[in-house]
Design an enzyme around this catalytic site. Structure first.
Site, PDB file in Angstrom:
ATOM      1  N   ARG A 136       0.829  -1.214   0.000  1.00 53.71           N
ATOM      2  CA  ARG A 136       0.000   0.000   0.000  1.00 53.71           C
ATOM      3  C   ARG A 136       0.857   1.254   0.000  1.00 53.71           C
ATOM      4  O   ARG A 136       0.574   2.206  -0.729  1.00 53.71           O
ATOM      5  CB  ARG A 136      -0.946   0.011   1.202  1.00 53.71           C
ATOM      6  CG  ARG A 136      -2.014  -1.072   1.129  1.00 53.71           C
ATOM      7  CD  ARG A 136      -2.810  -1.142   2.410  1.00 53.71           C
ATOM      8  NE  ARG A 136      -1.894  -1.371   3.530  1.00 53.71           N
ATOM      9  CZ  ARG A 136      -2.201  -1.220   4.801  1.00 53.71           C
ATOM     10  NH1 ARG A 136      -3.390  -0.819   5.149  1.00 53.71           N
ATOM     11  NH2 ARG A 136      -1.324  -1.471   5.744  1.00 53.71           N
ATOM     12  N   ASN A 139      -5.882  -3.028   2.173  1.00 55.00           N
ATOM     13  CA  ASN A 139      -5.776  -4.484   2.299  1.00 55.00           C
ATOM     14  C   ASN A 139      -7.165  -5.061   2.534  1.00 55.00           C
ATOM     15  O   ASN A 139      -8.026  -4.416   3.128  1.00 55.00           O
ATOM     16  CB  ASN A 139      -4.878  -4.859   3.480  1.00 55.00           C
ATOM     17  CG  ASN A 139      -3.422  -4.594   3.215  1.00 55.00           C
ATOM     18  OD1 ASN A 139      -3.008  -4.408   2.074  1.00 55.00           O
ATOM     19  ND2 ASN A 139      -2.635  -4.569   4.271  1.00 55.00           N
TER      20      ASN A 139
END
Length: 83
Positions: A8, A26
């Site tokens: 990320r 996520n």
């Protein structure tokens, strides 16, 4: 100590450098989901990065891009990580 692949963080950094907007997060299944908006060439470049590069320690098994459409106005002002 929790060691992740930082997917990320790298995605957010890459998106900002490319000038696309959206978000990434996520999932409970151990995958990553998100949304990317911007000029078509930049979105295509981001998709290629997500498919072939990712973060240095990530393993990309497959990518799935869905709900692709042209928009007249960006819905986000930046790129962020969601939790």
């Amino acid at each position: 100590m929790n060691i992740g692949v930082c997917f990320r963080m790298y995605t957010e950094d890459k998106a900002r450098k490319m000038g696309v907007v959206g978000w990434v997060k996520n999932t409970r299944q151990g995958t990553v989901t998100g949304q990317v908006q911007g000029p078509e060439d930049k979105v295509q470049e981001m998709k290629a990065w997500l498919t072939n590069v990712g973060s240095p320690s990530s393993r990309i098994d497959r990518t799935n891009f869905a709900n692709e459409k042209e928009i007249t106005k960006l819905e986000f002002t930046g790129f962020s990580t969601r939790y």
